[in-house]
Design an enzyme around this catalytic site. Structure first.
Site, mmCIF file in Angstrom:
data_model
loop_
_atom_site.group_PDB
_atom_site.id
_atom_site.type_symbol
_atom_site.label_atom_id
_atom_site.label_comp_id
_atom_site.label_asym_id
_atom_site.label_seq_id
_atom_site.Cartn_x
_atom_site.Cartn_y
_atom_site.Cartn_z
ATOM 1 N N LYS A 70 -61.973 16.290 -46.101
ATOM 2 C CA LYS A 70 -60.695 16.011 -46.788
ATOM 3 C C LYS A 70 -60.287 14.538 -46.732
ATOM 4 O O LYS A 70 -59.581 14.054 -47.610
ATOM 5 C CB LYS A 70 -59.567 16.858 -46.185
ATOM 6 C CG LYS A 70 -59.621 18.320 -46.579
ATOM 7 C CD LYS A 70 -58.400 19.061 -46.060
ATOM 8 C CE LYS A 70 -58.474 20.525 -46.425
ATOM 9 N NZ LYS A 70 -57.278 21.275 -46.028
ATOM 10 N N ASP A 106 -52.113 21.583 -50.429
ATOM 11 C CA ASP A 106 -51.909 22.441 -49.244
ATOM 12 C C ASP A 106 -50.428 22.589 -48.896
ATOM 13 O O ASP A 106 -49.932 23.693 -48.691
ATOM 14 C CB ASP A 106 -52.622 21.844 -48.024
ATOM 15 C CG ASP A 106 -54.107 22.157 -47.997
ATOM 16 O OD1 ASP A 106 -54.535 23.140 -48.634
ATOM 17 O OD2 ASP A 106 -54.853 21.408 -47.335
HETATM 18 P P1 NDP Z 1 -57.494 20.505 -37.555
HETATM 19 O O1 NDP Z 1 -58.801 20.524 -36.835
HETATM 20 O O2 NDP Z 1 -57.164 19.366 -38.443
HETATM 21 O O3 NDP Z 1 -56.303 20.610 -36.455
HETATM 22 C C1 NDP Z 1 -56.370 21.562 -35.422
HETATM 23 C C2 NDP Z 1 -55.049 21.610 -34.672
HETATM 24 O O4 NDP Z 1 -55.117 22.696 -33.752
HETATM 25 C C3 NDP Z 1 -54.747 20.362 -33.842
HETATM 26 O O5 NDP Z 1 -53.352 20.162 -33.764
HETATM 27 C C4 NDP Z 1 -55.318 20.778 -32.460
HETATM 28 O O6 NDP Z 1 -54.744 20.088 -31.391
HETATM 29 C C5 NDP Z 1 -54.896 22.214 -32.413
HETATM 30 N N1 NDP Z 1 -55.678 23.037 -31.512
HETATM 31 C C6 NDP Z 1 -56.961 23.454 -31.685
HETATM 32 N N2 NDP Z 1 -57.341 24.216 -30.629
HETATM 33 C C7 NDP Z 1 -56.261 24.271 -29.776
HETATM 34 C C8 NDP Z 1 -56.033 24.900 -28.533
HETATM 35 N N3 NDP Z 1 -56.974 25.640 -27.937
HETATM 36 N N4 NDP Z 1 -54.803 24.752 -27.966
HETATM 37 C C9 NDP Z 1 -53.837 24.023 -28.571
HETATM 38 N N5 NDP Z 1 -54.007 23.391 -29.737
HETATM 39 C C10 NDP Z 1 -55.207 23.521 -30.354
HETATM 40 O O7 NDP Z 1 -57.436 21.904 -38.329
HETATM 41 P P2 NDP Z 1 -56.563 22.308 -39.603
HETATM 42 O O8 NDP Z 1 -55.204 21.708 -39.466
HETATM 43 O O9 NDP Z 1 -57.331 22.057 -40.831
HETATM 44 O O10 NDP Z 1 -56.487 23.903 -39.423
HETATM 45 C C11 NDP Z 1 -55.732 24.498 -38.362
HETATM 46 C C12 NDP Z 1 -55.535 25.988 -38.644
HETATM 47 O O11 NDP Z 1 -54.757 26.156 -39.829
HETATM 48 C C13 NDP Z 1 -56.843 26.752 -38.893
HETATM 49 O O12 NDP Z 1 -56.736 28.011 -38.300
HETATM 50 C C14 NDP Z 1 -56.909 26.886 -40.391
HETATM 51 O O13 NDP Z 1 -57.598 28.042 -40.800
HETATM 52 C C15 NDP Z 1 -55.425 27.003 -40.731
HETATM 53 N N6 NDP Z 1 -55.177 26.536 -42.087
HETATM 54 C C16 NDP Z 1 -54.754 27.465 -43.003
HETATM 55 C C17 NDP Z 1 -54.522 27.109 -44.298
HETATM 56 C C18 NDP Z 1 -54.073 28.155 -45.250
HETATM 57 O O14 NDP Z 1 -54.249 27.957 -46.473
HETATM 58 N N7 NDP Z 1 -53.437 29.209 -44.783
HETATM 59 C C19 NDP Z 1 -54.723 25.715 -44.761
HETATM 60 C C20 NDP Z 1 -55.127 24.790 -43.704
HETATM 61 C C21 NDP Z 1 -55.357 25.217 -42.423
HETATM 62 P P3 NDP Z 1 -55.399 18.690 -30.856
HETATM 63 O O15 NDP Z 1 -54.878 17.628 -31.779
HETATM 64 O O16 NDP Z 1 -54.887 18.590 -29.464
HETATM 65 O O17 NDP Z 1 -56.884 18.858 -30.945
#
Ligand code: NDP
Length: 286
Positions: A70, A106
């Site tokens: 992205k 999004d």
């Molecule tokens: P990113 O990888 O960009 O971000 C992940 C986020 O999750 C970060 O804030 C990360 O924190 C946090 N995170 C991951 N693992 C943990 C954990 N074990 N404990 C606490 N925080 C955690 O992913 P996306 O933003 O692209 O996607 C995130 C979720 O949103 C996914 O499940 C995805 O499927 C969903 N999503 C759904 C969409 C929809 O259309 N419904 C669209 C986009 C996303 P840190 O910064 O500390 O790593």
């Protein structure tokens, strides 16, 4: 039927095998009687530039872009829409006669789903958002553009939350955006009316995980989770048990796709058909 007039669209990601977008878009093209098709392309990160060139070379009408491309597609495009620039990521490319324009649907997809499915007035909410990744960026920008007056961001990596708050604080000058550390969630959540869960916690296969202790959830709030697989996350189940209202992530997926469809075709997306196709595919997999 595929023929010499078929217009091609698709998805660039890595991996793409789990994506619901092909079934959703192909159903939409079909019910609208459009000779369009949507394919999923698994693009290795080092091939992103060649893949974007292929859109021009092959006359592909447009693509969706997903993790991990992205941000990396941006330098290869001819123009970035203002909202996508603000978010810092592109999820939709439109090919306008060889000129590639990047959009991000999004966040708008999220707000449309939130408002239509829950009926809330965004302008009256006090929100806490957990997470600061790509999904969170789009959601936060769109909520502020829709008039959200107060947003608190909390993320495991505190610096990322601070950076996001810094990047978006000017989106709506009359909104207040600030961050807290995870330990301060109990204090801010008490006063909030909207909790938005944007991390991957609770996503398949880790369906027993939840980012919050259930006793922090209260009946005065709407709990919204971006995760759509499962449709009902553990967080949403616990929120429901505590008397809170809930909103799942499938609607965001549908509406971000619907907006992309509208950019490519110029016609209104058949949202109900797209949702039915996505639901059927999810059921097949469960
Ligand atoms: P990113 O990888 O960009 O971000 C992940 C986020 O999750 C970060 O804030 C990360 O924190 C946090 N995170 C991951 N693992 C943990 C954990 N074990 N404990 C606490 N925080 C955690 O992913 P996306 O933003 O692209 O996607 C995130 C979720 O949103 C996914 O499940 C995805 O499927 C969903 N999503 C759904 C969409 C929809 O259309 N419904 C669209 C986009 C996303 P840190 O910064 O500390 O790593």
């Amino acid at each position: 039927m595929l023929n010499s007039h078929t217009v091609l669209t698709g998805l660039f990601g890595h991996p793409v095998g789990h994506s619901l977008s092909p079934v959703m878009h192909n159903r939409a093209f079909n019910v609208c009687g459009l000779n369009y098709r949507y394919a999923a392309f698994d693009i290795q990160p080092e091939r992103v530039g060649s893949a974007v060139d292929a859109i021009r070379a092959l006359g592909i009408r447009g693509v969706n872009v997903t993790v991990p491309h992205k941000i990396s597609v941006i330098p290869y495009l001819d123009e970035i829409d203002e909202e996508a620039a603000l978010i810092g990521a592109v999820n939709t490319i439109v090919n306008e006669n060889g000129r590639l324009v990047g959009y991000n649907t999004d966040g708008r997809g999220y707000v449309r789903s939130l408002v239509e499915e829950s009926g809330i007035n965004v302008r009256k909410q006090s929100a806490v958002m957990i997470g600061a990744g790509g999904g969170a960026r789009g959601v936060a920008v769109a909520l502020l553009q829709a008039g959200l007056p107060s947003l608190v961001i909390v993320n495991r990596s505190v610096d990322k939350a601070k950076q996001l708050a810094e990047d978006i604080k000017h989106v709506n000058p009359s909104s207040v955006v600030h961050t807290v550390v995870p330990g301060d969630i109990p204090d801010v959540i008490k006063e909030s009316t909207l909790l938005i869960q944007t991390t991957s916690v609770g996503m398949h296969p880790n369906v027993l995980e939840t980012p919050l202790a259930p006793e922090l959830l209260h009946e005065g709030m709407l709990v919204s989770d971006l995760v759509y697989n499962p449709l009902q996350t553990k967080l949403l189940q616990e929120a429901h048990n505590r008397g809170a209202r809930t909103h799942g992530g499938l609607g965001m997926l549908i509406y971000q796709g619907a907006l992309s469809f509208e950019y490519w075709t110029g016609i209104k997306a058949p949202v109900d058909e797209m949702r039915a196709a996505a639901m059927k595919e999810l059921e097949k997999r469960s």
